[in-house]
Motif scaffolding. Structure first.
Motif, PDB file in Angstrom:
ATOM      1  N   ILE A  93       7.329 -23.397 -22.983  1.00 37.05           N
ATOM      2  CA  ILE A  93       5.922 -23.812 -23.068  1.00 37.05           C
ATOM      3  C   ILE A  93       5.763 -25.302 -22.784  1.00 37.05           C
ATOM      4  O   ILE A  93       4.753 -25.739 -22.194  1.00 37.05           O
ATOM      5  CB  ILE A  93       5.316 -23.429 -24.436  1.00 37.05           C
ATOM      6  CG1 ILE A  93       3.786 -23.502 -24.349  1.00 37.05           C
ATOM      7  CG2 ILE A  93       5.872 -24.285 -25.561  1.00 37.05           C
ATOM      8  CD1 ILE A  93       3.077 -22.812 -25.495  1.00 37.05           C
ATOM      9  N   GLU A  94       6.745 -26.101 -23.151  1.00 36.15           N
ATOM     10  CA  GLU A  94       6.686 -27.533 -22.836  1.00 36.15           C
ATOM     11  C   GLU A  94       6.758 -27.758 -21.330  1.00 36.15           C
ATOM     12  O   GLU A  94       6.090 -28.656 -20.798  1.00 36.15           O
ATOM     13  CB  GLU A  94       7.812 -28.275 -23.550  1.00 36.15           C
ATOM     14  CG  GLU A  94       7.612 -28.392 -25.050  1.00 36.15           C
ATOM     15  CD  GLU A  94       8.838 -28.907 -25.784  1.00 36.15           C
ATOM     16  OE1 GLU A  94       8.689 -29.367 -26.937  1.00 36.15           O
ATOM     17  OE2 GLU A  94       9.957 -28.851 -25.213  1.00 36.15           O
ATOM     18  N   ASN A  95       7.542 -26.960 -20.626  1.00 34.60           N
ATOM     19  CA  ASN A  95       7.599 -27.049 -19.171  1.00 34.60           C
ATOM     20  C   ASN A  95       6.248 -26.707 -18.550  1.00 34.60           C
ATOM     21  O   ASN A  95       5.795 -27.377 -17.621  1.00 34.60           O
ATOM     22  CB  ASN A  95       8.679 -26.115 -18.619  1.00 34.60           C
ATOM     23  CG  ASN A  95      10.023 -26.781 -18.467  1.00 34.60           C
ATOM     24  OD1 ASN A  95      10.284 -27.490 -17.509  1.00 34.60           O
ATOM     25  ND2 ASN A  95      10.895 -26.556 -19.449  1.00 34.60           N
ATOM     26  N   VAL A  96       5.608 -25.664 -19.066  1.00 31.99           N
ATOM     27  CA  VAL A  96       4.322 -25.251 -18.512  1.00 31.99           C
ATOM     28  C   VAL A  96       3.249 -26.304 -18.778  1.00 31.99           C
ATOM     29  O   VAL A  96       2.377 -26.561 -17.940  1.00 31.99           O
ATOM     30  CB  VAL A  96       3.902 -23.884 -19.077  1.00 31.99           C
ATOM     31  CG1 VAL A  96       2.502 -23.499 -18.604  1.00 31.99           C
ATOM     32  CG2 VAL A  96       4.912 -22.813 -18.657  1.00 31.99           C
ATOM     33  N   GLU A  97       3.307 -26.951 -19.915  1.00 35.02           N
ATOM     34  CA  GLU A  97       2.331 -27.973 -20.271  1.00 35.02           C
ATOM     35  C   GLU A  97       2.560 -29.296 -19.550  1.00 35.02           C
ATOM     36  O   GLU A  97       1.650 -30.143 -19.521  1.00 35.02           O
ATOM     37  CB  GLU A  97       2.354 -28.231 -21.786  1.00 35.02           C
ATOM     38  CG  GLU A  97       1.850 -27.077 -22.626  1.00 35.02           C
ATOM     39  CD  GLU A  97       1.905 -27.403 -24.112  1.00 35.02           C
ATOM     40  OE1 GLU A  97       2.277 -28.536 -24.468  1.00 35.02           O
ATOM     41  OE2 GLU A  97       1.564 -26.523 -24.915  1.00 35.02           O
ATOM     42  N   ASN A 123       3.889 -12.587 -17.844  1.00 33.70           N
ATOM     43  CA  ASN A 123       4.695 -11.694 -18.698  1.00 33.70           C
ATOM     44  C   ASN A 123       5.892 -12.387 -19.345  1.00 33.70           C
ATOM     45  O   ASN A 123       7.010 -11.871 -19.348  1.00 33.70           O
ATOM     46  CB  ASN A 123       5.174 -10.471 -17.896  1.00 33.70           C
ATOM     47  CG  ASN A 123       4.020  -9.614 -17.428  1.00 33.70           C
ATOM     48  OD1 ASN A 123       3.079  -9.357 -18.168  1.00 33.70           O
ATOM     49  ND2 ASN A 123       4.082  -9.178 -16.173  1.00 33.70           N
ATOM     50  N   LEU A 124       5.634 -13.563 -19.917  1.00 35.60           N
ATOM     51  CA  LEU A 124       6.712 -14.300 -20.580  1.00 35.60           C
ATOM     52  C   LEU A 124       6.413 -14.606 -22.049  1.00 35.60           C
ATOM     53  O   LEU A 124       7.101 -15.432 -22.645  1.00 35.60           O
ATOM     54  CB  LEU A 124       7.009 -15.606 -19.835  1.00 35.60           C
ATOM     55  CG  LEU A 124       7.921 -15.491 -18.614  1.00 35.60           C
ATOM     56  CD1 LEU A 124       8.100 -16.853 -17.961  1.00 35.60           C
ATOM     57  CD2 LEU A 124       9.277 -14.907 -18.985  1.00 35.60           C
ATOM     58  N   MET A 125       5.401 -13.959 -22.613  1.00 35.02           N
ATOM     59  CA  MET A 125       5.147 -14.166 -24.029  1.00 35.02           C
ATOM     60  C   MET A 125       6.336 -13.650 -24.842  1.00 35.02           C
ATOM     61  O   MET A 125       6.910 -12.608 -24.534  1.00 35.02           O
ATOM     62  CB  MET A 125       3.858 -13.478 -24.448  1.00 35.02           C
ATOM     63  CG  MET A 125       2.614 -14.261 -24.033  1.00 35.02           C
ATOM     64  SD  MET A 125       2.653 -15.997 -24.553  1.00 35.02           S
ATOM     65  CE  MET A 125       2.702 -15.828 -26.333  1.00 35.02           C
ATOM     66  N   GLY A 126       6.683 -14.413 -25.843  1.00 35.76           N
ATOM     67  CA  GLY A 126       7.884 -14.122 -26.624  1.00 35.76           C
ATOM     68  C   GLY A 126       9.035 -15.041 -26.245  1.00 35.76           C
ATOM     69  O   GLY A 126      10.015 -15.139 -26.981  1.00 35.76           O
ATOM     70  N   PHE A 127       8.883 -15.716 -25.107  1.00 40.11           N
ATOM     71  CA  PHE A 127       9.923 -16.640 -24.648  1.00 40.11           C
ATOM     72  C   PHE A 127       9.428 -18.087 -24.617  1.00 40.11           C
ATOM     73  O   PHE A 127      10.114 -18.962 -24.111  1.00 40.11           O
ATOM     74  CB  PHE A 127      10.403 -16.251 -23.246  1.00 40.11           C
ATOM     75  CG  PHE A 127      11.070 -14.914 -23.177  1.00 40.11           C
ATOM     76  CD1 PHE A 127      12.429 -14.795 -23.445  1.00 40.11           C
ATOM     77  CD2 PHE A 127      10.345 -13.769 -22.884  1.00 40.11           C
ATOM     78  CE1 PHE A 127      13.057 -13.555 -23.382  1.00 40.11           C
ATOM     79  CE2 PHE A 127      10.960 -12.526 -22.826  1.00 40.11           C
ATOM     80  CZ  PHE A 127      12.321 -12.416 -23.076  1.00 40.11           C
ATOM     81  N   GLU A 128       8.238 -18.323 -25.176  1.00 35.29           N
ATOM     82  CA  GLU A 128       7.643 -19.652 -25.051  1.00 35.29           C
ATOM     83  C   GLU A 128       8.463 -20.750 -25.716  1.00 35.29           C
ATOM     84  O   GLU A 128       8.420 -21.913 -25.294  1.00 35.29           O
ATOM     85  CB  GLU A 128       6.205 -19.656 -25.601  1.00 35.29           C
ATOM     86  CG  GLU A 128       6.078 -19.311 -27.070  1.00 35.29           C
ATOM     87  CD  GLU A 128       5.891 -17.814 -27.306  1.00 35.29           C
ATOM     88  OE1 GLU A 128       5.301 -17.459 -28.345  1.00 35.29           O
ATOM     89  OE2 GLU A 128       6.337 -17.006 -26.461  1.00 35.29           O
ATOM     90  N   ASN A 129       9.247 -20.415 -26.708  1.00 36.95           N
ATOM     91  CA  ASN A 129      10.062 -21.417 -27.394  1.00 36.95           C
ATOM     92  C   ASN A 129      11.527 -21.387 -26.968  1.00 36.95           C
ATOM     93  O   ASN A 129      12.366 -22.064 -27.568  1.00 36.95           O
ATOM     94  CB  ASN A 129       9.945 -21.228 -28.917  1.00 36.95           C
ATOM     95  CG  ASN A 129       8.529 -21.499 -29.410  1.00 36.95           C
ATOM     96  OD1 ASN A 129       7.897 -22.467 -29.000  1.00 36.95           O
ATOM     97  ND2 ASN A 129       8.024 -20.632 -30.277  1.00 36.95           N
TER      98      ASN A 129
END
Length: 257
Positions: A93-97, A123-129
């Motif tokens: 998620i830090e990469n996406v932000e 389709n990557l929810m659950g992998f955000e951290n």
């Protein structure tokens, strides 16, 4: 609209002289068009992509986007690389932000919400951290696509983004890309050396010549007829392109477009 006028790119070579990679190109890409730059390694397709995106500068000629000369990358475009270009010390998620953060776009809360929305989309929810080393190649490219889309670009530049992936993952991401094109009204300029990939994805295919630095031809693709990868129309496009690259001969008259 993207317009190239008399664009030439050359490099100095050892011992003197220069190598012309792109030679006085005149070329136009329309708004919301999916353009594939197709050709073998060394033909200049990635160089052209870098010039159009502002990551590199032409030796001569002019490149304009919506009438404005390209001199550097701008916030209305995003770039997706083959090698992902993700930061391994950051979470997904830090990469996406990241792009939103460095461009000071939105509040911290809005950046987080938008990142979550786009991770759901790919389709990557659950992998955000998770960290990047914990992901497969296809998952890494999904992160890169989410990061590219989250800033709402008008133009998406993609340099062989699926080249290192297995066939099944590549097909899945190709379909995701077509959904992006349909739902987000984005212009996509896509570099590939995969003929089938170009036919399946593109509205137009620019066939590049590795010896002359020129575009041999531009093929318009009927997207309604190329969703079947094994169909006769798809194979007819393949035959035409194979002929352009001298990869086959003796085409049957009825197979030509």
């Amino acid at each position: 609209m993207i317009e190239l006028q008399k664009v030439t790119k050359s490099f100095q070579i050892k011992g003197g002289g220069e190598k012309i990679v792109l030679n006085s190109l005149d070329f136009t890409i329309g708004d919301n068009e999916f353009m594939c730059l197709l050709g073998p390694s060394g033909c200049g397709k990635s160089t052209m992509l870098r010039l159009i995106s502002g990551l590199d500068k032409a030796t001569s000629g002019s490149i304009k986007i919506d009438g404005t000369k390209v001199t550097e990358p701008n916030r209305e475009s995003s770039f997706v690389f083959q090698n992902y270009a993700l930061f391994p010390w950051m979470t997904v998620i830090e990469n996406v932000e990241f792009g939103m953060k460095i461009n000071k776009m939105f509040s911290a809360k809005e950046r987080h919400e938008r990142a979550i929305e786009h991770l759901e989309y790919v389709n990557l929810m659950g992998f955000e951290n998770s960290y990047i080393h914990q992901l497969s190649g296809g998952m890494k490219q999904r992160v890169a696509i989410a990061r590219a889309l989250v800033t709402e670009p008008k133009i998406l530049f993609m340099d062989e983004p699926f080249g290192a992936l297995d066939t099944f993952t590549r097909i899945s991401l190709q379909d995701l890309l077509l959904d992006i094109k349909t739902t987000r009204n984005v212009t996509i300029v896509f570099v590939t050396h995969d003929i089938d990939e170009a036919i399946y994805l593109a509205d137009k295919i620019a066939i590049m010549n590795s010896n002359t630095g020129l575009i041999n031809s531009v093929i318009n693709v009927d997207k309604q007829q190329t969703r079947n990868r094994t169909g006769s129309v798809f194979n007819a496009y393949r035959d035409v392109i194979y002929k352009e690259f001298n990869l086959c001969s003796n085409l049957k008259k009825e197979d030509k477009l």
